[in-house]
Design a protein around this motif. Sequence first.
Motif, PDB file in Angstrom:
ATOM      1  N   ASN A 231      -7.039 -81.293  67.134  1.00 58.72           N
ATOM      2  CA  ASN A 231      -6.321 -80.058  68.091  1.00 58.72           C
ATOM      3  C   ASN A 231      -7.226 -78.901  67.958  1.00 58.72           C
ATOM      4  O   ASN A 231      -7.176 -77.873  68.590  1.00 58.72           O
ATOM      5  N   PHE A 232      -8.100 -78.756  66.913  1.00 61.21           N
ATOM      6  CA  PHE A 232      -9.055 -77.371  66.934  1.00 61.21           C
ATOM      7  C   PHE A 232      -9.984 -77.873  68.239  1.00 61.21           C
ATOM      8  O   PHE A 232     -10.378 -76.535  68.691  1.00 61.21           O
ATOM      9  N   GLY A 233     -10.176 -78.729  68.535  1.00 66.75           N
ATOM     10  CA  GLY A 233     -10.996 -79.084  69.740  1.00 66.75           C
ATOM     11  C   GLY A 233     -10.456 -78.869  71.030  1.00 66.75           C
ATOM     12  O   GLY A 233     -11.259 -78.895  72.086  1.00 66.75           O
TER      13      GLY A 233
ATOM     14  N   PHE B 173     -14.203 -83.836  68.269  1.00 66.21           N
ATOM     15  CA  PHE B 173     -13.965 -83.080  66.897  1.00 66.21           C
ATOM     16  C   PHE B 173     -13.341 -84.431  66.060  1.00 66.21           C
ATOM     17  O   PHE B 173     -13.640 -84.393  64.843  1.00 66.21           O
ATOM     18  N   LEU B 174     -12.487 -85.228  66.892  1.00 57.81           N
ATOM     19  CA  LEU B 174     -11.888 -86.031  66.024  1.00 57.81           C
ATOM     20  C   LEU B 174     -13.054 -87.269  65.490  1.00 57.81           C
ATOM     21  O   LEU B 174     -12.875 -87.671  64.225  1.00 57.81           O
ATOM     22  N   GLN B 175     -13.746 -87.442  66.529  1.00 55.69           N
ATOM     23  CA  GLN B 175     -14.833 -88.442  65.871  1.00 55.69           C
ATOM     24  C   GLN B 175     -15.671 -87.825  64.883  1.00 55.69           C
ATOM     25  O   GLN B 175     -16.391 -88.693  63.916  1.00 55.69           O
ATOM     26  N   ILE B 176     -16.000 -86.597  64.823  1.00 52.40           N
ATOM     27  CA  ILE B 176     -16.560 -85.980  63.777  1.00 52.40           C
ATOM     28  C   ILE B 176     -15.889 -86.124  62.519  1.00 52.40           C
ATOM     29  O   ILE B 176     -16.664 -86.266  61.541  1.00 52.40           O
ATOM     30  N   ALA B 177     -14.720 -85.749  62.393  1.00 55.25           N
ATOM     31  CA  ALA B 177     -13.826 -85.852  61.101  1.00 55.25           C
ATOM     32  C   ALA B 177     -13.739 -87.392  60.837  1.00 55.25           C
ATOM     33  O   ALA B 177     -14.104 -87.485  59.462  1.00 55.25           O
ATOM     34  N   GLN B 178     -13.589 -88.149  61.617  1.00 51.63           N
ATOM     35  CA  GLN B 178     -13.573 -89.809  61.082  1.00 51.63           C
ATOM     36  C   GLN B 178     -14.919 -90.142  60.568  1.00 51.63           C
ATOM     37  O   GLN B 178     -14.846 -91.190  60.015  1.00 51.63           O
ATOM     38  N   SER B 179     -16.238 -89.598  61.236  1.00 52.92           N
ATOM     39  CA  SER B 179     -17.501 -89.996  60.529  1.00 52.92           C
ATOM     40  C   SER B 179     -17.681 -89.389  59.392  1.00 52.92           C
ATOM     41  O   SER B 179     -18.544 -89.804  58.673  1.00 52.92           O
ATOM     42  N   LEU B 180     -17.016 -88.478  58.761  1.00 54.21           N
ATOM     43  CA  LEU B 180     -17.193 -88.007  57.324  1.00 54.21           C
ATOM     44  C   LEU B 180     -15.903 -88.240  56.477  1.00 54.21           C
ATOM     45  O   LEU B 180     -14.867 -88.003  56.715  1.00 54.21           O
ATOM     46  N   PRO B 181     -16.598 -89.009  55.421  1.00 53.75           N
ATOM     47  CA  PRO B 181     -15.612 -89.466  54.464  1.00 53.75           C
ATOM     48  C   PRO B 181     -14.819 -88.025  53.809  1.00 53.75           C
ATOM     49  O   PRO B 181     -15.456 -87.180  53.492  1.00 53.75           O
TER      50      PRO B 181
ATOM     51  N   LEU C  43       0.265 -73.905  68.881  1.00 50.51           N
ATOM     52  CA  LEU C  43      -0.176 -75.261  69.413  1.00 50.51           C
ATOM     53  C   LEU C  43      -0.610 -76.263  68.187  1.00 50.51           C
ATOM     54  O   LEU C  43      -0.153 -77.416  68.028  1.00 50.51           O
ATOM     55  N   LEU C  44      -1.077 -75.736  66.769  1.00 50.05           N
ATOM     56  CA  LEU C  44      -1.116 -76.499  65.795  1.00 50.05           C
ATOM     57  C   LEU C  44       0.131 -77.201  65.245  1.00 50.05           C
ATOM     58  O   LEU C  44       0.329 -78.070  64.772  1.00 50.05           O
ATOM     59  N   LEU C  45       1.154 -76.101  65.198  1.00 47.89           N
ATOM     60  CA  LEU C  45       2.499 -76.542  64.801  1.00 47.89           C
ATOM     61  C   LEU C  45       3.070 -77.475  65.573  1.00 47.89           C
ATOM     62  O   LEU C  45       3.663 -78.533  64.962  1.00 47.89           O
ATOM     63  N   ILE C  46       2.882 -77.547  66.931  1.00 51.37           N
ATOM     64  CA  ILE C  46       3.565 -78.343  67.840  1.00 51.37           C
ATOM     65  C   ILE C  46       2.837 -79.612  67.900  1.00 51.37           C
ATOM     66  O   ILE C  46       3.495 -80.853  67.813  1.00 51.37           O
ATOM     67  N   ASN C  47       1.557 -79.698  67.828  1.00 54.55           N
ATOM     68  CA  ASN C  47       0.889 -80.822  67.944  1.00 54.55           C
ATOM     69  C   ASN C  47       0.247 -81.656  66.947  1.00 54.55           C
ATOM     70  O   ASN C  47      -0.159 -82.857  66.800  1.00 54.55           O
ATOM     71  N   THR C  48       0.350 -81.038  65.667  1.00 53.85           N
ATOM     72  CA  THR C  48      -0.221 -81.588  64.358  1.00 53.85           C
ATOM     73  C   THR C  48       0.869 -81.486  63.295  1.00 53.85           C
ATOM     74  O   THR C  48       1.249 -82.371  62.661  1.00 53.85           O
ATOM     75  N   ILE C  49       1.431 -80.273  63.155  1.00 53.54           N
ATOM     76  CA  ILE C  49       2.255 -80.219  61.966  1.00 53.54           C
ATOM     77  C   ILE C  49       3.499 -80.875  62.126  1.00 53.54           C
ATOM     78  O   ILE C  49       3.832 -81.595  61.196  1.00 53.54           O
TER      79      ILE C  49
END
Length: 425
Positions: free
Chosen positions: A185-187, A195-203, A338-344
């Motif tokens: 959602n930051f992306g 951004f999701l792929q970046i996060a998933q590729s980092l333990p 947007l973070l509250l709506i789509n993530t939190i």
Amino acid sequence: MKEDFLHYLWKFKKFDVLNLQTTNQEQVTIHSVGQYLELAGPDFFNAQISIGSQKWAGNVEIHIKSSDWYVHHHERDSAYDNVILHVVWEHDAEILRPDNSEIPVLELKNYVDKNVFVNYQSLVAPKSWIYCEKELATIDSFLFKNWQERLFFERLERKSKFIYDLLQQTNNDWEAVLFCLLAKNFGLNTNGQAFLQIAQSLPFSVIRKESFEVENLESLLFGTSGLLDSEKEDNYYKDLKFRFFYLLHKYQLDKGYAVPVEFFKHRPDNFPTIRLSQLANLYHLHQNLFSKIVAAKTVPELYDLFQIETAPYWQDHYQFDKVSPKKKKRLSHSFIDLLLINTIVPLRFAYAKSQGSEIAEDLIALLTEVVSEKNSVIDKFKSFGIKSKSAFESQSLLQLKNEYCTKSKCLHCAIGVELLKSTSV
């Protein structure tokens, strides 16, 4: 005419149930219409019906024409062997079971009030945007409010599927799931998937360990995105690049392929460099962020958690090697919304469900305090007299448009069903 309309008629008995006869003039009495499955196989499961002097328990199949039974090749599917009644709008062919016995047929068009059919035709007649746009504002407010709540939680259920997939991928680490969701959602729309792929590729264990130095977090995020792949004179760039390769070696990480990010068509404050730096700073400032988010009781508490900005370097940069006027780049109020709506809220819903907790009212109250989203769908509803004052209402309207209006599922919608009850639509 669509089968959905016939499903509606049968489910709610919107026909003359007292004088029913099969096409062979046998009296029909409905004790139970059965369970509407909406799955593969017969339309209604375990109905109870008397035909003539015999009471039957079994399934009901519904078609526009009797011959559709063969069009859909039900004669080849054993799931239809237990159909006790074939309900059709128009009877045009005899249907036989594998043992050559005839399946009783109820021709509905002889028992439906003309006004019901006229209302249906009016409801599904082509309109400029959605079928019921001219009648929306006439819907009873109590019914509309209850339907909004149902739509809101349907939307959360849909979003939860992705969250549970992430949970499985991260070995049930809710902190890691949150990191992936926030990254996505930051992306925003353009860079969300990258951004999701970046996060998933980092333990996430590495993110935890390196969170005490924001430059290390930036180096991991920037390096994985490919933003450190070139040669530049910028000292900060060189430092991040050195840190990135050091951390790759330290944790035996596979650099793999860079996940490309987009600058094009973004306002500078949404450049991937700025958003990735803010994400890094968030995890630098807050260890155990998931626990803090779950514990927060109010919207102001959640806002406080996201009062973050970039690392100092980005106060006078948007890209490496290019100095810009100095400006603190904090997360805006609208971005936090947007973070509250789509993530939190989706995350808290999924987590509570996994724990067997009930927080439905809390989530409604939470998003009722957040201002409505602004987009073309919400604007269109407003033009038809449906105003959205909060994120709870805008999320409900988006679910209504995307999952019901666009898919012409009027007969599955509380508004469509209510309009069919009217003498005219």
